[in-house]
Design a protein around this motif. Sequence first.
Motif, PDB file in Angstrom:
ATOM      1  N   GLU A 184      38.089  34.119  33.927  1.00  0.00           N
ATOM      2  CA  GLU A 184      38.125  34.179  32.462  1.00  0.00           C
ATOM      3  C   GLU A 184      36.713  34.196  31.883  1.00  0.00           C
ATOM      4  OE1 GLU A 184      40.511  34.541  29.010  1.00  0.00           O
ATOM      5  OE2 GLU A 184      40.956  34.705  31.151  1.00  0.00           O
ATOM      6  N   PHE A 185      35.824  33.419  32.478  1.00  0.00           N
ATOM      7  CA  PHE A 185      34.419  33.406  32.047  1.00  0.00           C
ATOM      8  C   PHE A 185      33.789  34.778  32.234  1.00  0.00           C
ATOM      9  CE2 PHE A 185      29.950  32.908  33.404  1.00  0.00           C
ATOM     10  CZ  PHE A 185      29.406  32.358  32.255  1.00  0.00           C
ATOM     11  N   ALA A 186      34.024  35.409  33.387  1.00  0.00           N
ATOM     12  CA  ALA A 186      33.450  36.721  33.665  1.00  0.00           C
ATOM     13  C   ALA A 186      34.012  37.785  32.731  1.00  0.00           C
ATOM     14  CB  ALA A 186      33.724  37.108  35.117  1.00  0.00           C
ATOM     15  N   ARG A 187      35.297  37.695  32.459  1.00  0.00           N
ATOM     16  CA  ARG A 187      35.922  38.667  31.568  1.00  0.00           C
ATOM     17  C   ARG A 187      35.340  38.602  30.161  1.00  0.00           C
ATOM     18  NH1 ARG A 187      41.644  37.694  28.568  1.00  0.00           N
ATOM     19  NH2 ARG A 187      41.847  39.709  27.530  1.00  0.00           N
ATOM     20  N   ARG A 188      35.138  37.394  29.654  1.00  0.00           N
ATOM     21  CA  ARG A 188      34.717  37.211  28.270  1.00  0.00           C
ATOM     22  C   ARG A 188      33.209  37.285  28.087  1.00  0.00           C
ATOM     23  NH1 ARG A 188      38.719  35.541  24.918  1.00  0.00           N
ATOM     24  NH2 ARG A 188      40.736  35.145  25.932  1.00  0.00           N
ATOM     25  N   ASN A 189      32.461  37.263  29.193  1.00  0.00           N
ATOM     26  CA  ASN A 189      31.000  37.276  29.097  1.00  0.00           C
ATOM     27  C   ASN A 189      30.406  38.258  30.110  1.00  0.00           C
ATOM     28  OD1 ASN A 189      30.628  34.731  27.242  1.00  0.00           O
ATOM     29  ND2 ASN A 189      32.013  34.097  28.870  1.00  0.00           N
ATOM     30  N   PRO A 190      30.722  39.551  29.991  1.00  0.00           N
ATOM     31  CA  PRO A 190      30.271  40.509  31.006  1.00  0.00           C
ATOM     32  C   PRO A 190      28.754  40.652  31.094  1.00  0.00           C
ATOM     33  CG  PRO A 190      31.217  41.642  29.110  1.00  0.00           C
ATOM     34  CD  PRO A 190      31.522  40.183  28.935  1.00  0.00           C
ATOM     35  N   ALA A 191      28.041  40.480  29.981  1.00  0.00           N
ATOM     36  CA  ALA A 191      26.583  40.588  30.024  1.00  0.00           C
ATOM     37  C   ALA A 191      25.941  39.342  30.615  1.00  0.00           C
ATOM     38  CB  ALA A 191      26.037  40.837  28.619  1.00  0.00           C
ATOM     39  N   LEU A 192      26.604  38.202  30.461  1.00  0.00           N
ATOM     40  CA  LEU A 192      26.073  36.934  30.960  1.00  0.00           C
ATOM     41  C   LEU A 192      26.367  36.735  32.435  1.00  0.00           C
ATOM     42  CD1 LEU A 192      24.785  34.146  30.360  1.00  0.00           C
ATOM     43  CD2 LEU A 192      27.047  33.364  29.633  1.00  0.00           C
ATOM     44  N   CYS A 193      27.522  37.231  32.891  1.00  0.00           N
ATOM     45  CA  CYS A 193      27.969  37.006  34.273  1.00  0.00           C
ATOM     46  C   CYS A 193      27.647  38.227  35.131  1.00  0.00           C
ATOM     47  CB  CYS A 193      29.466  36.711  34.292  1.00  0.00           C
ATOM     48  SG  CYS A 193      30.097  36.386  35.946  1.00  0.00           S
ATOM     49  N   ARG A 194      26.816  38.046  36.160  1.00  0.00           N
ATOM     50  CA  ARG A 194      26.336  39.149  36.994  1.00  0.00           C
ATOM     51  C   ARG A 194      27.239  39.416  38.191  1.00  0.00           C
ATOM     52  NH1 ARG A 194      22.075  39.856  41.390  1.00  0.00           N
ATOM     53  NH2 ARG A 194      22.756  37.758  41.964  1.00  0.00           N
ATOM     54  N   ARG A 195      27.580  38.379  38.955  1.00  0.00           N
ATOM     55  CA  ARG A 195      28.406  38.509  40.155  1.00  0.00           C
ATOM     56  C   ARG A 195      29.409  37.360  40.210  1.00  0.00           C
ATOM     57  NH1 ARG A 195      26.842  41.724  44.714  1.00  0.00           N
ATOM     58  NH2 ARG A 195      25.301  43.247  44.020  1.00  0.00           N
ATOM     59  N   ILE A 196      30.503  37.579  40.953  1.00  0.00           N
ATOM     60  CA  ILE A 196      31.601  36.616  40.989  1.00  0.00           C
ATOM     61  C   ILE A 196      31.997  36.348  42.435  1.00  0.00           C
ATOM     62  CG2 ILE A 196      33.930  36.100  40.146  1.00  0.00           C
ATOM     63  CD1 ILE A 196      33.533  38.491  38.178  1.00  0.00           C
ATOM     64  N   VAL A 197      32.215  35.078  42.767  1.00  0.00           N
ATOM     65  CA  VAL A 197      32.762  34.680  44.063  1.00  0.00           C
ATOM     66  C   VAL A 197      34.040  33.894  43.781  1.00  0.00           C
ATOM     67  CG1 VAL A 197      32.379  33.485  46.236  1.00  0.00           C
ATOM     68  CG2 VAL A 197      30.436  34.522  45.034  1.00  0.00           C
ATOM     69  N   LEU A 198      35.150  34.350  44.346  1.00  0.00           N
ATOM     70  CA  LEU A 198      36.436  33.706  44.124  1.00  0.00           C
ATOM     71  C   LEU A 198      36.961  33.160  45.450  1.00  0.00           C
ATOM     72  CD1 LEU A 198      38.060  36.374  41.757  1.00  0.00           C
ATOM     73  CD2 LEU A 198      36.891  34.256  41.114  1.00  0.00           C
ATOM     74  N   CYS A 199      37.156  31.858  45.520  1.00  0.00           N
ATOM     75  CA  CYS A 199      37.544  31.195  46.765  1.00  0.00           C
ATOM     76  C   CYS A 199      38.907  30.513  46.602  1.00  0.00           C
ATOM     77  CB  CYS A 199      36.506  30.140  47.155  1.00  0.00           C
ATOM     78  SG  CYS A 199      34.826  30.768  47.301  1.00  0.00           S
ATOM     79  N   ALA A 200      39.824  30.816  47.501  1.00  0.00           N
ATOM     80  CA  ALA A 200      41.125  30.128  47.540  1.00  0.00           C
ATOM     81  C   ALA A 200      41.773  30.104  46.163  1.00  0.00           C
ATOM     82  CB  ALA A 200      40.952  28.696  48.069  1.00  0.00           C
ATOM     83  N   THR A 201      41.810  31.268  45.512  1.00  0.00           N
ATOM     84  CA  THR A 201      42.347  31.333  44.162  1.00  0.00           C
ATOM     85  C   THR A 201      43.276  32.527  44.014  1.00  0.00           C
ATOM     86  OG1 THR A 201      41.721  31.121  41.836  1.00  0.00           O
ATOM     87  CG2 THR A 201      40.471  32.698  43.158  1.00  0.00           C
ATOM     88  N   SER A 202      43.760  32.746  42.791  1.00  0.00           N
ATOM     89  CA  SER A 202      44.775  33.775  42.577  1.00  0.00           C
ATOM     90  C   SER A 202      44.659  34.354  41.175  1.00  0.00           C
ATOM     91  CB  SER A 202      46.179  33.178  42.765  1.00  0.00           C
ATOM     92  OG  SER A 202      46.483  32.327  41.667  1.00  0.00           O
ATOM     93  N   MET A 203      45.631  35.179  40.808  1.00  0.00           N
ATOM     94  CA  MET A 203      45.698  35.750  39.458  1.00  0.00           C
ATOM     95  C   MET A 203      46.514  34.872  38.518  1.00  0.00           C
ATOM     96  SD  MET A 203      46.140  39.829  40.266  1.00  0.00           S
ATOM     97  CE  MET A 203      47.432  39.619  41.509  1.00  0.00           C
ATOM     98  N   GLY A 204      46.729  33.631  38.864  1.00  0.00           N
ATOM     99  CA  GLY A 204      47.461  32.730  37.979  1.00  0.00           C
ATOM    100  C   GLY A 204      48.957  32.895  38.109  1.00  0.00           C
ATOM    101  N   MET A 205      49.620  33.105  37.000  1.00  0.00           N
ATOM    102  CA  MET A 205      51.077  33.186  37.003  1.00  0.00           C
ATOM    103  C   MET A 205      51.586  34.372  37.825  1.00  0.00           C
ATOM    104  SD  MET A 205      52.106  30.547  35.419  1.00  0.00           S
ATOM    105  CE  MET A 205      53.836  30.916  35.139  1.00  0.00           C
ATOM    106  N   ALA A 206      50.793  35.419  37.928  1.00  0.00           N
ATOM    107  CA  ALA A 206      51.201  36.595  38.709  1.00  0.00           C
ATOM    108  C   ALA A 206      50.734  36.432  40.151  1.00  0.00           C
ATOM    109  CB  ALA A 206      50.630  37.868  38.090  1.00  0.00           C
ATOM    110  N   MET A 207      51.247  35.436  40.838  1.00  0.00           N
ATOM    111  CA  MET A 207      50.819  35.149  42.202  1.00  0.00           C
ATOM    112  C   MET A 207      52.025  34.901  43.082  1.00  0.00           C
ATOM    113  SD  MET A 207      49.599  31.120  42.213  1.00  0.00           S
ATOM    114  CE  MET A 207      49.667  31.039  44.016  1.00  0.00           C
ATOM    115  N   VAL A 208      51.793  35.020  44.383  1.00  0.00           N
ATOM    116  CA  VAL A 208      52.801  34.609  45.358  1.00  0.00           C
ATOM    117  C   VAL A 208      52.647  33.107  45.521  1.00  0.00           C
ATOM    118  CG1 VAL A 208      53.613  34.840  47.724  1.00  0.00           C
ATOM    119  CG2 VAL A 208      52.686  36.835  46.515  1.00  0.00           C
TER     120      VAL A 208
END
Length: 264
Positions: free
Chosen positions: A105-129
């Motif tokens: 959510e931070f990366a989505r709302r702040n594209p100029a501020l956020c350069r790269r993203i690392v996602l660990c042991a996470t999901s798309m929220g409600m749309a997940m298995v």
Amino acid sequence: MRMRVRALPIMVDTRAGEGPPLVLCNGIGANLELLEPFVDALDAQQGRRVPTIRFDVPGAGGSPATVLPRRMRWLAGLLRDLVGRLGHEQVDVLGISWGGALAQEFARRNPALCRRIVLCATSMGMAMVPARPEVLLTLASPLRYFRPSRMRLLGARTYGGGFGQDPELAARFANATRAPGVRGYYWQIVAGAGWTSAHYLHRLRQPVLVVAGDDDPIIPLVNARLMAGLLREGTLHVVRGGGHLALLTHADELAPLVHRFLAE
């Protein structure tokens, strides 16, 4: 140290380095000290020392809970303001578990501020298995944080990756834990309720490293594969034998990987 952000005293830990700092977003109910093994391993890498920012989300660790529950977009705004207070114009972000939702959510709302993203042991929220019902039932309560013996007992079933078979690891993790406030814990659950990144994940322009263990009872591996397939610039790394806490239990394997990704 504590910093006032949006009139809230937020517990923050920073380590100096060169270039954009890496902001670490923790799992539900978890305090910033739990990320120490990974931060130490990242510091030990050759080349550029990556500066880091860790913080306690309201209601966890040393940050008091808000009076009313807040949505994920509000928390992303809080994180943006925190980064601004620290004087940074660009950062990388890493999110583990619940913190992965905040990172997205931070990366989505702040594209100029956020350069790269690392996602660990996470999901798309409600749309997940989802996880198995007994695992979800354990996560619905913060009780595992209040007693080290309970953390060790539930570790194997909840976290996977050999957590329950390593008494020393379980004890170290339990002893580093500060029990969250009950209200703060449930406010984090409320923040994630109904949230999903499924409708915008494919539009993220930042390079994204997706890290997942193949023995994660909380976030089944298929979720990471789905996310990597949707991302424009997504790279998937599977930790063999890794569970939900692979970022910590396999820090020596993952710190070099994250370091290289941030240096690209």
